[in-house]
Motif scaffolding. Structure first.
Motif, PDB file in Angstrom:
ATOM      1  N   PHE A 181     -10.053  -4.069   0.037  1.00 30.50           N
ATOM      2  CA  PHE A 181     -10.710  -3.334  -1.042  1.00 30.50           C
ATOM      3  C   PHE A 181     -11.015  -4.346  -2.137  1.00 30.50           C
ATOM      4  CE2 PHE A 181     -11.060  -0.615  -4.747  1.00 30.50           C
ATOM      5  CZ  PHE A 181     -11.731   0.492  -4.250  1.00 30.50           C
ATOM      6  N   CYS A 210      -4.916  -6.929 -10.300  1.00 33.98           N
ATOM      7  CA  CYS A 210      -6.222  -6.272 -10.283  1.00 33.98           C
ATOM      8  C   CYS A 210      -7.282  -7.117 -10.984  1.00 33.98           C
ATOM      9  CB  CYS A 210      -6.146  -4.930 -11.002  1.00 33.98           C
ATOM     10  SG  CYS A 210      -5.178  -3.674 -10.159  1.00 33.98           S
ATOM     11  N   ALA A 211      -8.520  -6.877 -10.600  1.00 34.49           N
ATOM     12  CA  ALA A 211      -9.657  -7.604 -11.167  1.00 34.49           C
ATOM     13  C   ALA A 211      -9.739  -7.467 -12.692  1.00 34.49           C
ATOM     14  CB  ALA A 211     -10.946  -7.069 -10.543  1.00 34.49           C
ATOM     15  N   GLU A 212      -9.507  -6.260 -13.173  1.00 35.47           N
ATOM     16  CA  GLU A 212      -9.658  -5.997 -14.607  1.00 35.47           C
ATOM     17  C   GLU A 212      -8.696  -6.846 -15.429  1.00 35.47           C
ATOM     18  OE1 GLU A 212      -9.396  -3.882 -12.128  1.00 35.47           O
ATOM     19  OE2 GLU A 212     -10.247  -1.919 -12.591  1.00 35.47           O
ATOM     20  N   CYS A 269      -4.070  -1.006 -15.349  1.00 36.64           N
ATOM     21  CA  CYS A 269      -5.191  -1.705 -16.017  1.00 36.64           C
ATOM     22  C   CYS A 269      -5.621  -0.941 -17.272  1.00 36.64           C
ATOM     23  CB  CYS A 269      -6.363  -1.872 -15.060  1.00 36.64           C
ATOM     24  SG  CYS A 269      -6.059  -3.137 -13.814  1.00 36.64           S
ATOM     25  N   ASN A 282      -9.894  -9.008  -7.789  1.00 41.77           N
ATOM     26  CA  ASN A 282      -8.498  -8.755  -7.420  1.00 41.77           C
ATOM     27  C   ASN A 282      -7.968  -9.875  -6.535  1.00 41.77           C
ATOM     28  OD1 ASN A 282     -10.353  -7.521  -5.594  1.00 41.77           O
ATOM     29  ND2 ASN A 282      -8.738  -6.282  -4.678  1.00 41.77           N
ATOM     30  N   SER A 322     -12.759   3.550 -10.872  1.00 48.75           N
ATOM     31  CA  SER A 322     -12.253   3.474 -12.244  1.00 48.75           C
ATOM     32  C   SER A 322     -10.977   2.636 -12.259  1.00 48.75           C
ATOM     33  CB  SER A 322     -11.980   4.881 -12.779  1.00 48.75           C
ATOM     34  OG  SER A 322     -10.982   5.500 -12.020  1.00 48.75           O
ATOM     35  N   PRO A 323     -10.671   2.035 -13.416  1.00 44.87           N
ATOM     36  CA  PRO A 323      -9.485   1.166 -13.468  1.00 44.87           C
ATOM     37  C   PRO A 323      -8.198   1.946 -13.192  1.00 44.87           C
ATOM     38  CG  PRO A 323     -10.525   1.362 -15.648  1.00 44.87           C
ATOM     39  CD  PRO A 323     -11.407   2.060 -14.681  1.00 44.87           C
ATOM     40  N   CYS A 324      -7.254   1.294 -12.516  1.00 45.98           N
ATOM     41  CA  CYS A 324      -5.975   1.934 -12.206  1.00 45.98           C
ATOM     42  C   CYS A 324      -5.178   2.136 -13.501  1.00 45.98           C
ATOM     43  CB  CYS A 324      -5.172   1.096 -11.210  1.00 45.98           C
ATOM     44  SG  CYS A 324      -4.374  -0.348 -11.956  1.00 45.98           S
ATOM     45  N   VAL A 347     -12.643  -5.714  -5.674  1.00 46.20           N
ATOM     46  CA  VAL A 347     -13.003  -5.280  -7.025  1.00 46.20           C
ATOM     47  C   VAL A 347     -13.418  -6.499  -7.844  1.00 46.20           C
ATOM     48  CG1 VAL A 347     -12.223  -4.011  -9.071  1.00 46.20           C
ATOM     49  CG2 VAL A 347     -11.241  -3.459  -6.844  1.00 46.20           C
ATOM     50  N   SER A 398      -5.759  -5.259   1.658  1.00 48.85           N
ATOM     51  CA  SER A 398      -6.353  -3.922   1.476  1.00 48.85           C
ATOM     52  C   SER A 398      -7.811  -3.894   1.911  1.00 48.85           C
ATOM     53  CB  SER A 398      -6.278  -3.506   0.004  1.00 48.85           C
ATOM     54  OG  SER A 398      -7.211  -4.239  -0.775  1.00 48.85           O
ATOM     55  N   GLU A 428      -4.849 -10.657  -4.146  1.00 50.66           N
ATOM     56  CA  GLU A 428      -3.715 -10.059  -3.447  1.00 50.66           C
ATOM     57  C   GLU A 428      -2.738 -11.125  -2.974  1.00 50.66           C
ATOM     58  OE1 GLU A 428      -5.333  -7.342  -0.511  1.00 50.66           O
ATOM     59  OE2 GLU A 428      -5.985  -5.965  -2.103  1.00 50.66           O
TER      60      GLU A 428
HETATM   61  N1  THU Z   1      -7.599  -2.857  -7.599  1.00 53.14           N
HETATM   62  C1  THU Z   1      -8.221  -3.474  -8.635  1.00 53.14           C
HETATM   63  O1  THU Z   1      -8.491  -4.681  -8.608  1.00 53.14           O
HETATM   64  N2  THU Z   1      -8.526  -2.721  -9.717  1.00 53.14           N
HETATM   65  C2  THU Z   1      -8.271  -1.386  -9.825  1.00 53.14           C
HETATM   66  O2  THU Z   1      -8.448  -0.819 -10.896  1.00 53.14           O
HETATM   67  C3  THU Z   1      -7.836  -0.632  -8.648  1.00 53.14           C
HETATM   68  C4  THU Z   1      -7.228  -1.454  -7.577  1.00 53.14           C
HETATM   69  C5  THU Z   1      -7.241  -3.673  -6.434  1.00 53.14           C
HETATM   70  C6  THU Z   1      -5.753  -3.876  -6.271  1.00 53.14           C
HETATM   71  C7  THU Z   1      -5.660  -4.142  -4.791  1.00 53.14           C
HETATM   72  O3  THU Z   1      -5.906  -5.510  -4.559  1.00 53.14           O
HETATM   73  C8  THU Z   1      -6.802  -3.338  -4.186  1.00 53.14           C
HETATM   74  O4  THU Z   1      -7.691  -3.045  -5.255  1.00 53.14           O
HETATM   75  C9  THU Z   1      -6.360  -2.044  -3.517  1.00 53.14           C
HETATM   76  O5  THU Z   1      -5.580  -1.291  -4.360  1.00 53.14           O
END
Ligand code: THU
Length: 160
Positions: free
Chosen positions: A45, A74-76, A115, A63, A110-112, A47, A43, A65
């Protein structure tokens, strides 16, 4: 007959890191540092999260993957599960989160949903709210004083 109700959520916006309470500032610095070590080749992306527990210890997560996408975490959740594993009897005082795509933005991450649900388990367990601080790579920070502000109508063990 039907009854319509409204729920209010509360949150605070801090303009910059310097405006945060000292403990939160330290914790967010840990989350930002953890973010740089995220493993996010798919991603891109990244975190980072940091959890402060009652005895002052900080647990970080980023995070992680996986080529089999759903196997990542996820990181949280990496951070909170580590905190609960290492210090199962300590109260969770707060969590800080920083996330960004490759192009750093000031959009708070914000947390998904998953999470939020995971964090809520510990809030229910300790019967004490867990403040959540979250930000992008820069810019303002948002704080909710409880997971309940992020997850109204949460599902907990009392429903089982
Ligand atoms: N991700 C997190 O680590 N925390 C979140 O609350 C939102 C998403 C990560 C999961 C994945 O590795 C990447 O961000 C893209 O979704």
């Amino acid at each position: 007959m039907k009854t319509e109700k409204q729920l209010q959520i509360r949150y605070t916006i801090f303009e910059s890191l310097a405006d945060l309470p000292a403990e939160a500032q330290t914790l967010m610095a840990e989350a930002v540092a953890a973010r740089h070590n995220a493993y996010a080749p798919y991603s891109k992306f990244k975190v980072g999260a940091a959890v402060l527990v009652g005895n002052g210890k900080i647990f970080i997560g980023s995070n992680q993957e996986n080529a089999a996408f759903p196997s990542g975490l996820c990181a949280e959740r990496v951070a909170i599960y580590q905190a609960s594993t290492q210090c199962p009897d300590e109260v969770i005082k707060m969590i800080a989160i920083s996330g960004t795509a490759e192009d750093p933005t000031g959009q708070p991450v914000s947390p998904c949903g998953a999470c939020r649900q995971s964090l809520s388990e510990y809030e229910t367990k300790q019967q004490q709210p867990i403040p959540v601080y979250f930000m992008g790579a820069k810019g303002h920070i948002i704080r909710t004083e409880s997971i309940k502000d992020l997850l109204p109508f949460l599902f907990d063990g009392s429903l089982l």
